[in-house]
Design an enzyme around this catalytic site. Structure first.
Site, PDB file in Angstrom:
ATOM      1  N   TYR A  41       0.843  -1.207   0.000  1.00 51.20           N
ATOM      2  CA  TYR A  41       0.000   0.000   0.000  1.00 51.20           C
ATOM      3  C   TYR A  41       0.870   1.246   0.000  1.00 51.20           C
ATOM      4  CZ  TYR A  41       1.072   0.411   4.990  1.00 51.20           C
ATOM      5  OH  TYR A  41       1.719   0.535   6.183  1.00 51.20           O
ATOM      6  N   CYS A  42       0.304   2.322  -0.562  1.00 54.72           N
ATOM      7  CA  CYS A  42       0.966   3.628  -0.535  1.00 54.72           C
ATOM      8  C   CYS A  42      -0.139   4.679  -0.537  1.00 54.72           C
ATOM      9  CB  CYS A  42       1.915   3.790  -1.722  1.00 54.72           C
ATOM     10  SG  CYS A  42       1.089   3.661  -3.313  1.00 54.72           S
ATOM     11  N   THR A  43       0.230   5.950  -0.628  1.00 55.91           N
ATOM     12  CA  THR A  43      -0.737   7.031  -0.445  1.00 55.91           C
ATOM     13  C   THR A  43      -1.945   6.924  -1.385  1.00 55.91           C
ATOM     14  OG1 THR A  43       1.191   8.386   0.036  1.00 55.91           O
ATOM     15  CG2 THR A  43      -0.928   9.531  -0.177  1.00 55.91           C
TER      16      THR A  43
END
Ligand SMILES: [Zn+2]
Ligand SMILES: [Zn+2]
Length: 311
Positions: A191-193
């Site tokens: 996951y990331c922003t």
């Protein structure tokens, strides 16, 4: 085509990316630059042979025009745009550039894209599918943070693994270090922003023997919009604009701790050494104290001492 009064007085920021083959990135760059200049948009756009990644701001009317005109390029036809508050004034200038990569992992030769996006990336999960996977597979599921380690200091998925990276360039070395081999046969949710970094990261992971890799559609932002602080996310979200961080609700936990005194804080500050680029978590008291407002490196501590005794 007429504009309503709101279209001209209100402003917005658009965030978007799309992985699609671009035969002539320079031609797309020149077209995008001319389009933004004509519409008086400011912001930053990167184009590579793998796609486009941009953030632009301007009047609501200009943003609407920009979306319509940009989607006229066949590869961008289905590109999603995220609308947010702000405008041209949130950016110092317009910058439209061709780069080897639209997200800089230092692996331009490895990434493969086609009309459907990244080839061989992780399986996309909607926020509710993330929760379903965790319900079904329990503690076997590993959340893998695809951001820089400092971003995770103020918020991350519960029990997430946070790799030791200062920039996305560090990921390949980190993935090949052997540290994460134990998760190669487990379900891993990267996951990331907003999701763009994991489009690339998840494919790099799969290429290196991680067998069951997922990524979250729309990243933390979309997950947080759906579940706020009552799901598997904890804390604040680091954001790349003036706000520095945001919370999904007033129930957000404070995960950050002051580098100097360990008090709760989510506020990043620049190291007192202005040659140092590091951003550090400091409480208000320590941030106001020159002697304490450094990142901990010996040269920065020394400069903090000097500044303190000179004041
Ligand atoms: Zn403090
Ligand atoms: Zn420093």
């Amino acid at each position: 085509m007429g504009h309503s009064a709101t279209d001209l007085t209100e402003t917005r920021i658009l965030l978007y990316y799309c992985f699609t083959p671009i035969e002539d990135p320079t031609a797309v760059m020149l077209w995008q630059r001319a389009l933004c200049e004509q519409l008086e948009l400011k912001g930053r756009i990167l184009i590579s042979e793998h796609g486009i990644n941009g953030t632009v701001g301007g009047s609501l009317a200009s943003c609407k025009q920009y979306v319509r005109r940009t989607r006229e390029f066949p590869g961008f036809k289905n590109m999603e745009f995220k609308w947010s508050q702000g405008g041209a004034d949130d950016f110092p200038r317009l910058s439209v550039k061709v780069r080897d990569e639209i997200v800089s992992f230092g692996a331009p030769g490895e990434l493969k894209v086609d009309e459907n996006g990244v080839v061989g990336g992780g399986k996309h999960l909607k926020p509710e599918e993330v929760n379903k996977l965790v319900e079904e597979r329990g503690d076997d599921v590993v959340f893998f943070d695809g951001r820089n380690a400092m971003e995770a200091e103020i918020g991350k998925f519960k029990n997430a693994v946070v790799p030791d990276v200062n920039t996305t360039h560090d990921f390949i070395k980190e993935l090949e270090s052997g540290k994460y081999d134990w998760m190669k046969d487990k379900p891993v949710i990267s996951y990331c922003t907003g999701g763009i970094r994991c489009e690339v990261l998840s494919s790099l992971m799969k290429n290196r023997g991680f067998e069951e890799v997922y990524q979250i559609d729309g990243g933390i932002v979309r997950y947080g919009e759906k579940y706020g602080d009552s799901g598997l996310w904890e804390g604040s979200l680091y954001v790349f604009d003036r706000r520095m961080h945001m919370e999904f609700s007033s129930d957000a936990k404070v995960l950050g701790r002051c580098r100097s005194c360990q008090a709760e804080t989510n506020d990043f500050h620049n190291c007192v050494n202005d040659q140092c680029r590091e951003q550090i978590l400091l409480c208000n008291d320590c941030a106001a104290d020159t002697q304490k407002a450094h990142c901990g490196r010996p040269e920065c501590a020394e400069i903090a001492e000097k500044l303190e005794s000179a004041s």
